[in-house]
Design an enzyme around this catalytic site. Structure first.
Site, PDB file in Angstrom:
ATOM      1  N   GLY A   1       0.847  -1.186   0.000  1.00 36.39           N
ATOM      2  CA  GLY A   1       0.000   0.000   0.000  1.00 36.39           C
ATOM      3  C   GLY A   1       0.888   1.243   0.000  1.00 36.39           C
ATOM      4  O   GLY A   1       1.154   1.847  -1.038  1.00 36.39           O
ATOM      5  N   ARG A   2       1.393   1.573   1.178  1.00 38.81           N
ATOM      6  CA  ARG A   2       2.196   2.781   1.359  1.00 38.81           C
ATOM      7  C   ARG A   2       3.329   2.928   0.332  1.00 38.81           C
ATOM      8  O   ARG A   2       3.544   4.006  -0.207  1.00 38.81           O
ATOM      9  CB  ARG A   2       2.808   2.749   2.771  1.00 38.81           C
ATOM     10  CG  ARG A   2       3.540   4.032   3.174  1.00 38.81           C
ATOM     11  CD  ARG A   2       4.343   3.817   4.474  1.00 38.81           C
ATOM     12  NE  ARG A   2       3.570   3.150   5.495  1.00 38.81           N
ATOM     13  CZ  ARG A   2       2.808   3.770   6.398  1.00 38.81           C
ATOM     14  NH1 ARG A   2       2.744   5.078   6.408  1.00 38.81           N
ATOM     15  NH2 ARG A   2       2.140   3.077   7.289  1.00 38.81           N
TER      16      ARG A   2
ATOM     17  N   TYR B   1      -0.197   9.217  15.132  1.00 38.12           N
ATOM     18  CA  TYR B   1       1.008   8.443  15.469  1.00 38.12           C
ATOM     19  C   TYR B   1       2.205   9.332  15.791  1.00 38.12           C
ATOM     20  O   TYR B   1       3.334   8.839  15.819  1.00 38.12           O
ATOM     21  CB  TYR B   1       1.477   7.583  14.293  1.00 38.12           C
ATOM     22  CG  TYR B   1       0.470   6.858  13.462  1.00 38.12           C
ATOM     23  CD1 TYR B   1      -0.265   5.791  13.983  1.00 38.12           C
ATOM     24  CD2 TYR B   1       0.307   7.172  12.119  1.00 38.12           C
ATOM     25  CE1 TYR B   1      -1.147   5.088  13.173  1.00 38.12           C
ATOM     26  CE2 TYR B   1      -0.569   6.470  11.311  1.00 38.12           C
ATOM     27  CZ  TYR B   1      -1.289   5.423  11.849  1.00 38.12           C
ATOM     28  OH  TYR B   1      -2.142   4.725  11.044  1.00 38.12           O
TER      29      TYR B   1
ATOM     30  N   CYS C   1     -10.050  22.433  16.815  1.00 38.89           N
ATOM     31  CA  CYS C   1      -9.981  22.751  18.238  1.00 38.89           C
ATOM     32  C   CYS C   1      -9.478  21.563  19.046  1.00 38.89           C
ATOM     33  O   CYS C   1     -10.229  20.920  19.783  1.00 38.89           O
ATOM     34  CB  CYS C   1     -11.356  23.180  18.732  1.00 38.89           C
ATOM     35  SG  CYS C   1     -11.965  24.549  17.763  1.00 38.89           S
ATOM     36  N   GLU C   2      -8.216  21.227  18.864  1.00 36.44           N
ATOM     37  CA  GLU C   2      -7.542  20.161  19.599  1.00 36.44           C
ATOM     38  C   GLU C   2      -6.071  20.551  19.658  1.00 36.44           C
ATOM     39  O   GLU C   2      -5.506  20.944  18.632  1.00 36.44           O
ATOM     40  CB  GLU C   2      -7.601  18.816  18.834  1.00 36.44           C
ATOM     41  CG  GLU C   2      -8.962  18.241  18.593  1.00 36.44           C
ATOM     42  CD  GLU C   2      -9.521  17.476  19.773  1.00 36.44           C
ATOM     43  OE1 GLU C   2      -8.768  17.179  20.721  1.00 36.44           O
ATOM     44  OE2 GLU C   2     -10.737  17.204  19.748  1.00 36.44           O
TER      45      GLU C   2
ATOM     46  N   TYR D   1      -2.412   6.875   3.367  1.00 38.01           N
ATOM     47  CA  TYR D   1      -3.023   7.085   4.682  1.00 38.01           C
ATOM     48  C   TYR D   1      -3.207   8.579   4.969  1.00 38.01           C
ATOM     49  O   TYR D   1      -3.051   9.027   6.092  1.00 38.01           O
ATOM     50  CB  TYR D   1      -2.205   6.366   5.775  1.00 38.01           C
ATOM     51  CG  TYR D   1      -2.048   4.897   5.473  1.00 38.01           C
ATOM     52  CD1 TYR D   1      -3.135   4.043   5.547  1.00 38.01           C
ATOM     53  CD2 TYR D   1      -0.821   4.369   5.025  1.00 38.01           C
ATOM     54  CE1 TYR D   1      -3.011   2.697   5.225  1.00 38.01           C
ATOM     55  CE2 TYR D   1      -0.693   3.030   4.692  1.00 38.01           C
ATOM     56  CZ  TYR D   1      -1.791   2.202   4.797  1.00 38.01           C
ATOM     57  OH  TYR D   1      -1.677   0.873   4.470  1.00 38.01           O
TER      58      TYR D   1
END
Ligand SMILES: *Cc1c(COP(=O)(O)O)cnc(C)c1O
Length: 426
Positions: A285-286, A326, A352-353, A380
């Site tokens: 995938g990646r 991550y 807002c985090e 991703y």
């Protein structure tokens, strides 16, 4: 002068301006707005080529792992290049079919397939179900016999590769939810072979992601081949070896092996142990899409401070979750290089985090209105995007040479709550 960036020869400065293939990223952001995902078709095909070269002349299938980037134009690109697909839901199967992918080249992975998903995949005629538990095997047998169809299966075995040696492997160890324990594999294969509606065709393992060394793959392969020998000695025939995905890419200074080198080593071991007649499959995938994409974002405000300088951009954790999820490092550069000295900035989004950051302590020379590129965002990125804070998801663009296609339109705010309903007055 042309200066390439780490990870992709298709991404390079021409003078002060960053280009992906022959397209100016500044111009793209001006035309299509930001945040904007941009992918290089040639970079994707160039990432696939070493897999195909290494496997040439042998029965094989490269199944692109759809969850890394599931835009149907990306899937179309890989389908046209001869790839199969590794899916983890019937939603991903629908995308593969919409993109012109061949269901006979699809493998269906995942620990929690529903009966409805099993039925859809059986009716589409997928190549193989990668089964992760005895319970799943029994349900699949029921669903297949109910439809008078046969489910071709491999068991995803958990090779339990030594954590002490390879601590970064996260899915191939005892104690995580994936796969069937090594010690139970032979008896589970015997059970599979006895079930109606089930045909054993292969064995599968997938030991983790962003792996930058060949050793864990070679260790896992030895464990898998030991199992194949034991399973066949017990009377169950194994046709294919599916060695999963997981090959890493360069985000900053990682030096993963090329797919060609890795597969060369794996095939040498497969041949040396007398398994050279088997079909060999991979599920990358990646490594096929990660370095083929960037996320463009505009600088809105600069907030220099006593302890930290904040660079507020219009992309956020809802657009690109890897840093927040991550603490992943992703390169960030200005698509038009400035001559003023760089300053250290925390590049943060509007959500807002406090966890909403794209990069910390990044040396950048930038001003409001500049366009920044977050690098290696092809995998991703968009597939993990959400509508948190009622933010529409970004548009996506594919470039090929100087050609530009919009492959996903920007989500409008009205789209975001059109399935919601007000309470009816009583
Ligand atoms: C996610 C996944 C892949 C792809 O992993 P990459 O690290 O993106 O190559 C392959 N196979 C399975 C079963 C997966 O879950």
């Amino acid at each position: 002068m042309t200066t390439a960036l780490p990870g992709s020869p298709f991404l390079a400065y021409r003078g002060p301006d960053l280009y992906l293939e022959d397209v100016s990223l500044q111009a793209l952001a001006r035309t299509h707005g930001s945040p904007l995902y941009v992918y290089s078709r040639q970079a994707m095909l160039a990432a696939l080529a070493p897999y195909q070269r290494a496997l040439k002349g042998r029965q094989h299938l490269v199944c692109y792992a759809v969850k890394a980037n599931s835009n149907i134009a990306v899937l179309q690109t890989f389908a046209q290049a001869g790839c199969g697909f590794d899916i983890v839901s019937s939603g991903e199967l629908a995308r593969v079919l919409a993109a012109g992918g061949d269901p006979a080249k699809v493998v269906f992975s995942g620990v929690g397939k529903t009966r409805a998903e099993m039925a859809e995949a059986l009716q589409a005629g997928v190549k193989c179900f990668n089964v992760e538990s005895t319970a799943e095997l029994e349900v699949l047998s029921e669903v297949a016999t109910g439809l008078k169809l046969t489910a071709r299966i491999s068991l995803r075995v958990n090779p339990d590769v030594d954590a002490g040696t390879h601590p970064y492997i996260s899915t191939g160890l005892k104690g995580n939810k994936f796969g069937i324990a090594h010690e139970l594999a032979v008896q589970t294969y015997l059970r599979a072979a006895s079930l109606p509606g089930i045909e054993v065709v292969g064995i599968d393992c997938h030991i983790g992601s962003q792996i930058t060394d060949t050793a864990p793959y070679l260790d896992a392969l030895d464990r898998v081949l030991d199992l194949v020998e034991a399973i066949e000695a017990a009377g169950v025939r194994i046709h294919h070896l599916d060695l999963g995905g997981g090959l890493g890419i360069t985000y900053t200074d990682e030096t993963p092996p090329s797919a060609e080198v890795l597969i060369g080593l794996l095939l040498a071991k497969i041949d040396a142990r007398g398994h050279g007649h088997r079909e060999v499959m991979f599920e990358p995938g990646r490594s096929l899409v990660g370095n083929a994409g960037v996320l463009l974002t505009e600088v809105m405000f600069l907030k220099p401070g006593e302890h930290k300088n904040f660079c507020v951009v219009d992309a956020a954790m809802n657009d690109l979750m890897r840093p927040a999820l991550y603490e992943a490092y992703m390169g960030i550069v200005n698509v038009q290089q400035r001559t003023e000295p760089a300053v250290l900035w925390d590049v943060v989004g509007p959500v807002c985090e406090s966890g909403d950051w794209l990069g910390r302590d990044r040396a950048l020379s930038t001003q409001p209105g500049d366009v920044l590129a977050v690098l290696s965002a092809g995998a991703y990125g968009m597939t993990m995007a959400s509508n948190y804070n009622t933010r529409g998801r970004a548009a996506e663009v594919m470039v090929d040479g100087s050609q530009v296609w919009v492959i996903r339109e920007r989500e409008a705010v009205s789209d975001l709550f059109k399935q919601e309903r007000l309470l009816q007055a009583t």
